[in-house]
Design a protein around this motif. Structure first.
Motif, PDB file in Angstrom:
ATOM      1  N   LYS A 142      -1.161   5.348   8.508  1.00 43.87           N
ATOM      2  CA  LYS A 142      -1.089   4.551   7.302  1.00 43.87           C
ATOM      3  C   LYS A 142      -2.507   4.056   6.883  1.00 43.87           C
ATOM      4  CE  LYS A 142       1.530   0.621   5.367  1.00 43.87           C
ATOM      5  NZ  LYS A 142       2.355  -0.594   5.625  1.00 43.87           N
ATOM      6  N   ALA A 143      -3.180   3.393   7.855  1.00 42.33           N
ATOM      7  CA  ALA A 143      -4.387   2.777   7.768  1.00 42.33           C
ATOM      8  C   ALA A 143      -5.598   3.658   7.255  1.00 42.33           C
ATOM      9  CB  ALA A 143      -5.160   2.251   8.919  1.00 42.33           C
ATOM     10  N   LEU A 144      -5.400   5.255   7.558  1.00 37.03           N
ATOM     11  CA  LEU A 144      -6.462   6.242   7.163  1.00 37.03           C
ATOM     12  C   LEU A 144      -6.096   7.138   6.213  1.00 37.03           C
ATOM     13  CD1 LEU A 144      -7.431   5.017   9.980  1.00 37.03           C
ATOM     14  CD2 LEU A 144      -8.513   7.130  10.265  1.00 37.03           C
ATOM     15  N   LEU A 145      -5.234   6.713   5.335  1.00 39.04           N
ATOM     16  CA  LEU A 145      -4.670   7.621   4.573  1.00 39.04           C
ATOM     17  C   LEU A 145      -5.807   7.893   3.177  1.00 39.04           C
ATOM     18  CD1 LEU A 145      -0.758   7.605   3.933  1.00 39.04           C
ATOM     19  CD2 LEU A 145      -2.217   9.666   4.273  1.00 39.04           C
ATOM     20  N   LYS A 146      -6.388   6.789   3.049  1.00 40.03           N
ATOM     21  CA  LYS A 146      -7.477   6.927   2.007  1.00 40.03           C
ATOM     22  C   LYS A 146      -8.876   6.679   2.437  1.00 40.03           C
ATOM     23  CE  LYS A 146      -4.364   4.737  -1.590  1.00 40.03           C
ATOM     24  NZ  LYS A 146      -4.224   3.207  -2.440  1.00 40.03           N
ATOM     25  N   VAL A 147      -8.905   7.107   3.946  1.00 38.03           N
ATOM     26  CA  VAL A 147     -10.209   7.329   4.525  1.00 38.03           C
ATOM     27  C   VAL A 147     -10.646   8.752   4.781  1.00 38.03           C
ATOM     28  CG1 VAL A 147     -11.550   6.781   6.483  1.00 38.03           C
ATOM     29  CG2 VAL A 147      -9.946   5.088   5.628  1.00 38.03           C
ATOM     30  N   VAL A 148     -12.013   9.015   4.417  1.00 36.34           N
ATOM     31  CA  VAL A 148     -12.401  10.527   4.382  1.00 36.34           C
ATOM     32  C   VAL A 148     -12.274  10.856   6.012  1.00 36.34           C
ATOM     33  CG1 VAL A 148     -14.300  11.883   3.986  1.00 36.34           C
ATOM     34  CG2 VAL A 148     -13.913  10.121   2.508  1.00 36.34           C
ATOM     35  N   SER A 149     -11.566  12.046   5.988  1.00 41.05           N
ATOM     36  CA  SER A 149     -11.168  12.994   7.135  1.00 41.05           C
ATOM     37  C   SER A 149      -9.768  13.053   7.422  1.00 41.05           C
ATOM     38  CB  SER A 149     -11.985  12.527   8.526  1.00 41.05           C
ATOM     39  OG  SER A 149     -11.274  11.208   9.034  1.00 41.05           O
ATOM     40  N   HIS A 150      -8.919  12.240   6.609  1.00 38.08           N
ATOM     41  CA  HIS A 150      -7.518  12.158   6.753  1.00 38.08           C
ATOM     42  C   HIS A 150      -6.687  12.039   5.450  1.00 38.08           C
ATOM     43  CE1 HIS A 150      -4.018  12.021   9.339  1.00 38.08           C
ATOM     44  NE2 HIS A 150      -3.484  10.617   8.689  1.00 38.08           N
TER      45      HIS A 150
END
Length: 272
Positions: free
Chosen positions: A172-180
């Motif tokens: 959830k925390a990384l859905l908008k973070v490059v790589s995920h």
């Protein structure tokens, strides 16, 4: 014959040659694929690898950035390198391993360093992210047209994408973070399906289990926080799936002195 093959984003091979030496001395893989070597071919520390018995070496480097290399105890024929997206970056090298005890079974090995993609996951405003997406598109098309996985083949490297929810500390925390981001995961899926390839790490570790190979330098206590991602991959052609026979992720190396933020990943294959 047992074949052990490792991949490691070393983040400067000259700066961390002592760590590479330690790894090769303690773990002794037959083949080591490095990414982010960050040096020109003429500056690569050949002597250190020769001293350790890795006499077969293929390099694709450039000054200060990127760079990939394959060092091996096993003879190989150097097959070449591809300039993805025609940018002149050293992000790929391929060789054909020639195991002496199984001469009728050459294995094509591809070592990749996929662009990280910057911080903003929007190709309209971030050219680095646009480059990453274009790189993945070209990988998928190249694999489809060249039928790479129709031979005995292995792909390794820092692919800079954690595709599964369990490949990151928080989906959830990384859905908008490059790589995920969903678009990266989708495009990596197209690359995998262009084989189709077998995910060697998930062959050994069930997809419902957390699995990391990278921990950020930004974390003051990386081990306690354990906010990792699985950015490093080993894929094998379907013809080699039955030969997969072991996996080691050397998490402890992240705690070595002046470490890379990635750790070595090693797979074993039994080719008998």
């Amino acid at each position: 014959m047992r074949l052990s093959l490792a991949t490691w984003n070393i983040n400067s091979v000259r700066l961390r040659i002592d760590l590479v030496t330690r790894f090769l001395t303690e773990q002794a893989p037959d083949v080591l694929c490095l990414q982010e070597t960050k040096c020109r071919d003429s500056e690569f520390p050949l002597a250190a690898f020769h001293k350790l018995g890795y006499s077969h070496i293929a390099i694709n480097g450039q000054k200060g950035y990127h760079g990939v290399a394959i060092v091996s105890k096993i003879p190989f024929a150097e097959s070449g390198k591809r300039d993805f997206c025609a940018k002149g970056d050293a992000r790929h090298i391929t060789v054909t391993l020639l195991p002496e005890t199984t001469p009728a079974r050459p294995i094509n090995l591809h070592n990749f360093y996929v662009p990280a993609g910057g911080d903003e996951p929007d190709p309209e405003i971030n050219p680095k992210f646009a480059h990453k997406l274009a790189f993945l598109d070209e990988m998928a098309e190249w694999m489809r047209t060249d039928l790479i996985a129709h031979r005995d083949a292995i792909i390794v490297g820092d692919l800079n994408i954690a595709p599964l929810e369990t490949d990151v500390w928080s989906h959830k925390a990384l859905l908008k973070v490059v790589s995920h981001t969903p678009i990266e995961v989708e495009k990596l899926g197209r690359v995998i399906n262009a084989g189709p390839w077998i995910d060697a790490l998930r062959h050994h570790v069930p997809p419902e289990e957390k699995l990391y190979t990278w921990w950020s330098y930004r974390s003051p206590d990386w081990s306690k926080a354990d906010k990792g991602r699985r950015l490093d991959h080993i894929w094998v052609s379907a013809s080699l799936k039955q030969h997969l026979d072991g996996l080691t992720i050397l998490r402890d190396s992240r705690g070595w002195d002046r470490p890379s933020d990635h750790v070595p990943v090693t797979v074993q294959l039994n080719l008998d």
